[in-house]
Each structure stands twice: as C-alpha cells, then as structure tokens.
Design a protein around this motif. Structure first.
Motif, PDB file in Angstrom:
ATOM      1  N   GLY A  43     -99.791  27.245  71.826  1.00  0.00           N
ATOM      2  CA  GLY A  43    -100.284  27.557  73.163  1.00  0.00           C
ATOM      3  C   GLY A  43    -101.453  26.685  73.600  1.00  0.00           C
ATOM      4  N   ALA A  44    -102.124  26.079  72.621  1.00  0.00           N
ATOM      5  CA  ALA A  44    -103.268  25.185  72.868  1.00  0.00           C
ATOM      6  C   ALA A  44    -104.232  25.793  73.894  1.00  0.00           C
ATOM      7  N   THR A  45    -104.799  24.979  74.750  1.00  0.00           N
ATOM      8  CA  THR A  45    -105.765  25.516  75.714  1.00  0.00           C
ATOM      9  C   THR A  45    -105.059  26.032  76.970  1.00  0.00           C
ATOM     10  N   SER A  46    -103.868  25.504  77.233  1.00  0.00           N
ATOM     11  CA  SER A  46    -103.186  25.857  78.482  1.00  0.00           C
ATOM     12  C   SER A  46    -102.772  27.325  78.544  1.00  0.00           C
ATOM     13  N   TYR A  47    -102.295  27.862  77.423  1.00  0.00           N
ATOM     14  CA  TYR A  47    -101.833  29.244  77.471  1.00  0.00           C
ATOM     15  C   TYR A  47    -102.950  30.210  77.788  1.00  0.00           C
ATOM     16  N   ASN A  48    -104.105  29.942  77.200  1.00  0.00           N
ATOM     17  CA  ASN A  48    -105.241  30.816  77.458  1.00  0.00           C
ATOM     18  C   ASN A  48    -105.707  30.716  78.907  1.00  0.00           C
ATOM     19  N   SER A  49    -105.422  29.585  79.552  1.00  0.00           N
ATOM     20  CA  SER A  49    -105.797  29.436  80.962  1.00  0.00           C
ATOM     21  C   SER A  49    -104.865  30.235  81.865  1.00  0.00           C
ATOM     22  N   MET A  50    -103.715  30.614  81.337  1.00  0.00           N
ATOM     23  CA  MET A  50    -102.738  31.310  82.161  1.00  0.00           C
ATOM     24  C   MET A  50    -102.699  32.801  81.844  1.00  0.00           C
ATOM     25  N   ASP A  51    -102.587  33.136  80.569  1.00  0.00           N
ATOM     26  CA  ASP A  51    -102.364  34.528  80.189  1.00  0.00           C
ATOM     27  C   ASP A  51    -102.873  34.741  78.767  1.00  0.00           C
ATOM     28  N   GLU A  52    -103.986  35.453  78.657  1.00  0.00           N
ATOM     29  CA  GLU A  52    -104.627  35.619  77.358  1.00  0.00           C
ATOM     30  C   GLU A  52    -103.748  36.400  76.376  1.00  0.00           C
ATOM     31  N   MET A  53    -103.106  37.459  76.843  1.00  0.00           N
ATOM     32  CA  MET A  53    -102.323  38.292  75.927  1.00  0.00           C
ATOM     33  C   MET A  53    -101.079  37.567  75.426  1.00  0.00           C
ATOM     34  N   LYS A  54    -100.447  36.800  76.298  1.00  0.00           N
ATOM     35  CA  LYS A  54     -99.288  36.014  75.862  1.00  0.00           C
ATOM     36  C   LYS A  54     -99.727  34.934  74.868  1.00  0.00           C
ATOM     37  N   PHE A  56    -102.057  35.312  72.666  1.00  0.00           N
ATOM     38  CA  PHE A  56    -102.136  36.001  71.375  1.00  0.00           C
ATOM     39  C   PHE A  56    -100.731  36.238  70.813  1.00  0.00           C
ATOM     40  N   SER A 200    -107.724  17.166  77.202  1.00  0.00           N
ATOM     41  CA  SER A 200    -106.628  16.790  78.092  1.00  0.00           C
ATOM     42  C   SER A 200    -107.120  16.201  79.416  1.00  0.00           C
TER      43      SER A 200
ATOM     44  N   TYR B 101    -112.391  30.528  80.633  1.00  0.00           N
ATOM     45  CA  TYR B 101    -110.952  30.826  80.619  1.00  0.00           C
ATOM     46  C   TYR B 101    -110.632  31.987  81.551  1.00  0.00           C
ATOM     47  N   ARG B 105    -108.052  31.954  84.730  1.00  0.00           N
ATOM     48  CA  ARG B 105    -106.914  32.868  84.925  1.00  0.00           C
ATOM     49  C   ARG B 105    -107.008  33.575  86.261  1.00  0.00           C
ATOM     50  N   ALA B 123    -101.602  23.201  83.138  1.00  0.00           N
ATOM     51  CA  ALA B 123    -101.546  24.493  82.440  1.00  0.00           C
ATOM     52  C   ALA B 123    -100.240  25.216  82.773  1.00  0.00           C
ATOM     53  N   PHE B 126     -97.122  23.377  81.205  1.00  0.00           N
ATOM     54  CA  PHE B 126     -97.138  23.596  79.768  1.00  0.00           C
ATOM     55  C   PHE B 126     -96.683  25.025  79.455  1.00  0.00           C
ATOM     56  N   LEU B 187     -93.264  37.916  73.752  1.00  0.00           N
ATOM     57  CA  LEU B 187     -94.094  37.568  74.913  1.00  0.00           C
ATOM     58  C   LEU B 187     -93.922  38.566  76.056  1.00  0.00           C
ATOM     59  N   MET B 190     -95.977  41.452  75.601  1.00  0.00           N
ATOM     60  CA  MET B 190     -97.413  41.187  75.804  1.00  0.00           C
ATOM     61  C   MET B 190     -97.707  41.020  77.292  1.00  0.00           C
TER      62      MET B 190
END
Lengths: 294, 202
Positions: A43-54, A56, A200, B101, B105, B123, B126, B187, B190
C-alpha cells in the motif's frame, strides 16, 4: 537460519537489482528465505492517503500469510528490504496490538476471507539480520575482494529508521557504515544519512522532488564519496535516474554511482556482476573502484 | 475595513469550523494534537517546509482552530513525503505525519484539492491498481498519472523510460496476485472510515 521474505512490488520492478543482489548475497552467506506465497502490495504511502483502514487490511493479509510459515515456532520473521514495505508492515503489526478496535476489525475482516493472524510476526530489515543475527565477523570471512580505497556514503533514507528505529540509532544510524567497513571500504562522515530523498515527489512535483535528491547526491560528492549506498528502491531510483535532469537544471555534470548496499557486498564477495543486477544501473559502481578508475 | 493589498482578511470564530479538529484527529493517537506548544520543531525538521504554502506548525494551529477550507485546500499535506522527521522530533509526541495523512484523506473525500495536481491523482491511480490486482504495476500507474495531469511532459520522461525498459526495470506485464477474491473480501470488510480511538478534548 530461516526467514520469510516479503519482496514488495518495487523489488520485482524498478528495484530488480536490489532483489537480485540480495538473493545472491544471502545465498552466499547461507541465509535461507522463503518468499511469502501470493503476497500483495503493502500500500506504500498512497493507500494511507486514501483509506487508512483498507491500508491496514492490505498489510494484515500479508502478515496472516507470513504466519502460515510458523511451523510450531514462537514467531516468524519477515524480511522486508524495501523501506516503504518495512514501515507499513511494521506499523500495521504494531497498531493491531496497540489499538484493540483496529485489531478487532482486522481480525473479523481476515476471518471473512478464511485467514487468521495471531500477532506472531516480526518485521525486519536485511541490515538488521546481517548485523544482529548473522554478525559482521562472519561476513568478513566471506570477503574475497575487499573494497579497498572505495569511499562510500551510506544513505539510509527515512523509513527504515523513522518512526520505528528497531535496530539502529535514529539520529545517526551506523549499521550500514559498519557493514561497509567490514567489506574493506571507507565510509564518509556526512550529515544527510537520513534526510528525505523526496520520495514520490520526483514523479509528481519534480521541481521539488528532484531538488531534494540533488541535495543528497551533491553532498555525497562534495564530501569525497565515490558511491552512495542505498537500502531502498525509491531512494536508489531518485538519486540515480534523475541525474541527467539534475545536471540540466543545476548546471552540473553528474555521473555518480548509486548502488544497493547488497550490490557492494556482492562485489566484495566476488559474485558475478550479472547476478548482482549491475547491468541494471545507469552508472555501475565498478567505475568508482580504484582499479575501475585506472 | 478596507481591503488593502497584502492585508490578510481576518477570520472570526463564527467563520471557523469547530468540529474540524475532531474530524482530523479521529485517528490512533490523534488526540495528542491538543498538546501542541507551537514550538516549530516540525517546521524546522521538515525538508519540504520551504516549498509549502503553510508550514507544518501553522497547519497544526489551523487544524486546532478550525480553518477547514484553508487546511484542506493547502498544498502542505500533499507535499509531505512521509519522512517522519517531524514525528520523531516532536517534543509533545504528536504524530504529525499521520495528521497530514488524515488531512489528505479528508481533502479527497471532500474533493477540495486542485484538479490536475498530480499527487492525489497518483494516490488514486495507485489505490485503484492495487484494489483490482493486489499488486502495483509501476509503469501503468505512471502512464495514467501523466495522461491525467500533464500528457505533454511524458515526452520529457521518454528517454529515461526507454533506458529503464531496456534494463528490464520496467515492463508492460500486468502484475497481479492469484487470490484476488481473498484480498477483496478482506478490503471490503475494512470498508469503514478511520476508527476513532479516544476523543481529543480540543
């Protein structure tokens, strides 16, 4: 010694040379790693920028898959060579313990997919394994062609040391320096060991990202280094592949080798350069060695 | 009051969003934001603060005070490269990187970032790529990023792209995992906004 291995997407792509050299070096040292079957992106940094729970959820599946290799042991070590993977997997395994609400939701999500995770994994970096499990003395014994006269700027980047410094000093990490010295190289003292390469941003806001990378390459050069040693696929890419752009923008003429620390280890062990992925570098570090210069 | 050139318009309490701080700090450990002493260590440590429209210290103060519009449309959180220098040095233990972060979001949810600004686009691309395939295909994400933000600048990258291609560092093969269903089940389960742990008193 046996470990599980989480390569991550970059080590199969831009950072292929990192994987090739890591596998060759570990093979030489007799450190066994089993690649986690069907691992997914961290998920790198991008996933956390979109959805924290996903974010994880992504990591939790990887941790659960790694735990399948437990085979009666107390815990299973996951080797994550990429700095982003290392941080994200580390963060998730910590948060699942520290924040029961997250832990419960992840647990439920995993069981819906027929998976389970009991929290018995340790996320570790190859540098940690080399220094603390294997030992520098044993590494020295494998050196066939000492890197004599090679001046190395050890560049750790951000996410191996921050925010979780599990195996080294956060302000002034030394593990890579000690390793390079064990290979016979000289290390230079410089203040940018853990300064950000821009991540990035080199691809998104280039004016800023490339500038940040330039600061690091230039400082290493100014301090007399022959080569920068990295431990992260994104750092390696940023510092090496944008040198033409840096030279154009800042009126410089850079042809500065930036290699993975594992490639330099392989050189010292006398491993064939092809097996170390040297042909995948823009500027091979061979050119920086004293005999390469002559 | 006359609107002089360069004179900043003052905001009064009625114009601020009192709930904003709670929204942003609804993340693990987020409640510590209330302890900020505005020392500026975060801005001093940040290698990117020079390029930001508001420094991290200012952003923290603005979140706390409820400057919702300004914070969400600022470039600051997007320029944060997650190097965690601020987080480890903060004398009050505030997880500033995580706050950034949280701001990102929220900005995506409320669609208040500049349209062609590449960072949120990256983001999103990706995110989608990994959601569908379980792994990221670097080449594909980068091409989509350029098409959506600055198609012409792709020409500038062509030489580097060709070099990388011939070195076998980028390919056209789509990376994917085998058990996509398994991952998607995890997912989907979640599918919930950030869990709030402990309410801050701001």
């Amino acid at each position: 010694m046996s470990y599980t291995y989480f390569p991550g997407c970059s080590l199969k792509g831009l950072g292929k040379a990192y994987e090739e050299s890591l596998l060759s070096v570990f093979d030489k040292l007799g450190i066994e790693m089993t690649e986690i079957e069907d691992w997914n992106c961290c998920g790198a940094t991008s996933y956390n920028s979109m959805d924290e729970m996903k974010a994880f959820g992504l990591s939790a599946r990887n941790l659960a898959l790694a735990e399948k290799y437990l085979q009666g042991a107390e815990s299973v070590d996951i080797i994550a060579p990429c700095a982003a993977c290392y941080l994200v997997l580390n963060k998730t395994s910590r948060y699942l313990k520290e924040y029961p609400e997250i832990g419960k939701q992840v647990h439920d999500a995993l069981s819906e997919a027929g998976l389970s995770y009991a929290g018995l994994t340790n996320v570790r970096h190859p540098l940690d394994i080399l220094q603390n499990d294997f030992g520098l003395d044993k590494i020295k014994a494998h050196v066939k062609q000492p890197l004599k006269g090679l001046k190395v700027a050890c560049y750790y980047g951000c996410q191996i040391v921050r925010p979780y410094s599990t195996f080294d000093n956060q302000a002034n990490p030394m593990v890579m320096d000690n390793l390079m010295k064990a290979l016979g190289a000289e290390v230079i003292d410089w203040p940018l060991k853990t300064r950000c390469c821009g991540g990035s941003l080199t691809g998104t806001v280039q004016e800023v990202g490339v500038r940040l990378s330039y600061i690091i390459v230039k400082e290493a050069q100014k301090r007399g280094a022959d080569v920068v040693a990295t431990a992260c696929p994104l750092c390696q890419f940023n510092l090496e592949c944008y040198q033409d752009k840096m030279s154009g923008w800042y009126k410089d003429n850079l042809k500065f080798p930036v290699a993975y620390f594992t490639q330099l280890m392989g050189m010292a062990f006398g491993i064939d350069h092809k097996k170390l992925g040297m042909h995948r570098l823009f500027v091979p570090p061979k050119a920086a060695t004293p005999e390469g210069r002559i | 009051m006359p609107e002089w050139h360069g004179w900043q318009k003052l905001k009064y309490e009625a114009e601020l969003d009192p709930k904003f701080a709670d929204e942003i700090t609804a993340i693990p450990g987020g409640e510590k934001l209330a302890n900020c002493i505005q020392c500026g260590t975060c801005s001093g440590m940040c290698p990117l603060s020079t390029y930001m429209d508001y420094t991290p210290r200012q952003i923290v103060a603005m979140v706390r005070a409820g400057f919702k519009g300004e914070v969400l449309s600022s470039y600051t959180s997007w320029l944060c490269a997650s190097c965690y220098a601020c987080t480890v040095e903060c004398p009050k233990g505030i997880k500033i990187t995580d706050i950034m972060y949280s701001i990102k979001r929220r900005a995506i949810q409320e669609k208040v970032y500049p349209k062609k600004f590449p960072i949120p686009v990256l983001a999103k691309e990706f995110f989608g790529n990994v959601l569908r395939n379980g792994r990221s295909t670097e080449m594909l994400v980068v091409i989509k990023l350029y098409l959506k933000t600055a198609p012409l600048s792709m020409i500038n990258q062509a030489i580097m792209g060709m070099k990388l291609f011939f070195q076998g560092r980028i390919g056209l093969k789509m990376e994917s995992i085998k058990r996509k269903k398994e991952l998607q089940t995890v997912l989907n389960a979640m599918d919930k906004e950030a869990v709030s742990t402990g309410k801050g008193t701001l």
